[in-house]
Design a protein around this motif. Structure first.
Motif, mmCIF file in Angstrom:
data_model
loop_
_atom_site.group_PDB
_atom_site.id
_atom_site.type_symbol
_atom_site.label_atom_id
_atom_site.label_comp_id
_atom_site.label_asym_id
_atom_site.label_seq_id
_atom_site.Cartn_x
_atom_site.Cartn_y
_atom_site.Cartn_z
ATOM 1 N N GLU A 65 47.025 37.606 31.152
ATOM 2 C CA GLU A 65 45.587 37.717 31.444
ATOM 3 C C GLU A 65 45.144 36.861 32.632
ATOM 4 O O GLU A 65 43.968 36.865 32.988
ATOM 5 C CB GLU A 65 44.764 37.321 30.205
ATOM 6 N N LEU A 66 46.062 36.105 33.223
ATOM 7 C CA LEU A 66 45.691 35.282 34.389
ATOM 8 C C LEU A 66 45.145 36.167 35.502
ATOM 9 O O LEU A 66 45.682 37.253 35.760
ATOM 10 C CB LEU A 66 46.921 34.552 34.934
ATOM 11 N N ARG A 67 44.109 35.695 36.188
ATOM 12 C CA ARG A 67 43.512 36.485 37.276
ATOM 13 C C ARG A 67 43.692 35.869 38.653
ATOM 14 O O ARG A 67 43.675 36.579 39.651
ATOM 15 C CB ARG A 67 42.013 36.681 37.000
ATOM 16 N N TRP A 68 43.829 34.528 38.703
ATOM 17 C CA TRP A 68 43.927 33.867 40.004
ATOM 18 C C TRP A 68 45.049 32.848 39.996
ATOM 19 O O TRP A 68 45.202 32.084 39.037
ATOM 20 C CB TRP A 68 42.607 33.160 40.364
ATOM 21 N N LEU A 69 45.799 32.861 41.083
ATOM 22 C CA LEU A 69 46.883 31.913 41.289
ATOM 23 C C LEU A 69 46.547 31.164 42.581
ATOM 24 O O LEU A 69 46.384 31.791 43.643
ATOM 25 C CB LEU A 69 48.173 32.714 41.467
ATOM 26 N N THR A 70 46.402 29.852 42.481
ATOM 27 C CA THR A 70 45.983 29.074 43.655
ATOM 28 C C THR A 70 46.817 27.800 43.715
ATOM 29 O O THR A 70 47.423 27.388 42.723
ATOM 30 C CB THR A 70 44.487 28.708 43.557
ATOM 31 N N CYS A 92 46.790 39.526 38.290
ATOM 32 C CA CYS A 92 46.639 38.237 38.968
ATOM 33 C C CYS A 92 46.829 38.373 40.473
ATOM 34 O O CYS A 92 47.661 39.150 40.942
ATOM 35 C CB CYS A 92 47.686 37.275 38.398
ATOM 36 N N LYS A 93 46.026 37.599 41.210
ATOM 37 C CA LYS A 93 46.056 37.634 42.665
ATOM 38 C C LYS A 93 46.147 36.209 43.194
ATOM 39 O O LYS A 93 45.510 35.309 42.636
ATOM 40 C CB LYS A 93 44.731 38.259 43.124
ATOM 41 N N ILE A 94 46.893 36.019 44.261
ATOM 42 C CA ILE A 94 46.911 34.716 44.931
ATOM 43 C C ILE A 94 45.661 34.601 45.789
ATOM 44 O O ILE A 94 45.270 35.562 46.453
ATOM 45 C CB ILE A 94 48.176 34.575 45.801
ATOM 46 N N ALA A 95 45.020 33.429 45.766
ATOM 47 C CA ALA A 95 43.896 33.149 46.670
ATOM 48 C C ALA A 95 44.196 31.864 47.410
ATOM 49 O O ALA A 95 44.577 30.860 46.806
ATOM 50 C CB ALA A 95 42.586 33.023 45.883
ATOM 51 N N ILE A 99 44.428 30.395 56.837
ATOM 52 C CA ILE A 99 45.632 29.962 57.560
ATOM 53 C C ILE A 99 46.879 30.191 56.702
ATOM 54 O O ILE A 99 47.879 30.741 57.164
ATOM 55 C CB ILE A 99 45.513 28.461 57.944
ATOM 56 N N GLY A 100 46.812 29.759 55.444
ATOM 57 C CA GLY A 100 47.973 29.918 54.570
ATOM 58 C C GLY A 100 48.337 31.376 54.358
ATOM 59 O O GLY A 100 49.509 31.754 54.323
ATOM 60 N N PRO A 112 49.476 41.508 47.916
ATOM 61 C CA PRO A 112 48.636 40.960 48.991
ATOM 62 C C PRO A 112 47.714 39.851 48.463
ATOM 63 O O PRO A 112 47.010 40.060 47.472
ATOM 64 C CB PRO A 112 47.817 42.170 49.455
ATOM 65 N N PRO A 113 47.708 38.700 49.126
ATOM 66 C CA PRO A 113 46.822 37.620 48.691
ATOM 67 C C PRO A 113 45.394 37.816 49.188
ATOM 68 O O PRO A 113 45.157 38.595 50.112
ATOM 69 C CB PRO A 113 47.452 36.377 49.328
ATOM 70 N N ARG A 114 44.466 37.096 48.567
ATOM 71 C CA ARG A 114 43.069 37.105 49.027
ATOM 72 C C ARG A 114 42.842 35.888 49.919
ATOM 73 O O ARG A 114 43.122 34.756 49.508
ATOM 74 C CB ARG A 114 42.151 37.045 47.794
ATOM 75 N N ALA A 115 42.331 36.121 51.125
ATOM 76 C CA ALA A 115 42.044 35.021 52.051
ATOM 77 C C ALA A 115 40.622 34.529 51.821
ATOM 78 O O ALA A 115 39.679 35.330 51.827
ATOM 79 C CB ALA A 115 42.219 35.486 53.486
ATOM 80 N N LEU A 116 40.465 33.228 51.599
ATOM 81 C CA LEU A 116 39.151 32.644 51.347
ATOM 82 C C LEU A 116 38.640 31.935 52.600
ATOM 83 O O LEU A 116 39.406 31.259 53.291
ATOM 84 C CB LEU A 116 39.234 31.633 50.195
ATOM 85 N N ASN A 117 37.344 32.076 52.871
ATOM 86 C CA ASN A 117 36.733 31.325 53.964
ATOM 87 C C ASN A 117 36.438 29.903 53.504
ATOM 88 O O ASN A 117 36.220 29.668 52.307
ATOM 89 C CB ASN A 117 35.407 31.988 54.382
#
Ligand SMILES: [Fe+2]
Ligand SMILES: [Fe+2]
Length: 240
Positions: A65-70, A92-95, A99-100, A112-117
């Motif tokens: 059930e994990l949704r975010w991996l950071t 689950c998605k990497i955020a 740059i990373g 595909p990871p999510r890029a955060l501003n």
């Protein structure tokens, strides 16, 4: 080796694995789970620790059930097992910061990871977390921290790294042990903006510091951050 679990703030769980043969005092590797409608894990641990850590996390919630991996930056202890987690948690998605994602994660991650501003907030349902870029602090171009605004917990990665198997949470001195560990590892980038970046984190007014290596901290966190900034400024002055 075993992985110990402790709730360090409301809904934030610390998983800690002690490795005795790194430094004379030993060394911990810690991951943090924010239990929310969209649960988030901060740090994956290295690949070899995945069975141990995933079993510990599964006692708090189903890992599927994990949704975010950071994580703080791209190194094996921060993110080595990311693809094992992605395989175990289909939603689950990497955020990570832009740059990373651009430099490493678009290539390394199996989805595909999510890029955060910088400054972007992820709404997890019960918790809101803010992504903050901290390039080269404590190390790595893609370095960042995550601030849980709901509990005012700063997930600060390798900042305040210290040795030993201390309590899950302490309000005692952490700057002294951090200085001792820096003398062993020399792991922090000493640049003209290191102190300034850390002083900026103090302005978030955190109540808890979730530390990747060592005890987490619930004393005067802004003051500890300012003292850490002063320490790095002094080390830079000595080095130059
Ligand atoms: Fe690191
Ligand atoms: Fe680390």
């Amino acid at each position: 080796m075993d992985t110990k679990t402790h709730e360090i703030a409301d809904g934030i769980f610390r998983f800690s694995t002690f490795v005795p043969d790194i430094t004379p005092a030993g060394f911990t590797f810690n991951q943090f789970l924010i239990r929310a409608a969209e649960p988030l894990l901060f740090h994956t641990g290295p690949r070899a620790m995945f069975p141990l850590i995933s079993e510990a996390v599964s006692k708090v919630m189903p890992i599927s059930e994990l949704r975010w991996l950071t994580f703080g930056h791209v190194e094996a202890d921060e993110c080595g097992s990311m693809n094992q987690w992605l395989a175990a948690a289909p939603k689950c998605k990497i955020a990570h910061g832009g740059i990373g994602v651009m430099v490493s994660l678009n290539d390394m991650a199996d989805r595909p990871p999510r890029a955060l501003n910088n400054g972007e907030v992820l709404d997890l349902g019960d918790h809101k977390v803010r992504h903050i870029d901290t390039p080269h602090v404590p190390h790595g171009w893609e370095a960042r921290v995550l601030f849980d605004e709901t509990t005012q917990t700063l997930l600060c990665g390798d900042l305040f790294t210290h040795t030993g198997d201390g309590p899950p949470l302490t309000s005692g001195d952490i700057v002294g042990p951090t200085k001792s560990a820096e003398e062993i590892f020399h792991s922090s980038c000493l640049t003209p903006v290191t102190g300034q970046t850390i002083r900026g984190l103090a302005e978030l007014d955190p109540k808890v510091l979730a530390i990747m290596h060592g005890s987490s901290f619930n004393g005067d966190a802004p003051q500890a951050l300012r003292e850490l900034a002063d320490l790095y400024d002094e080390l830079l002055r000595q080095a130059s």
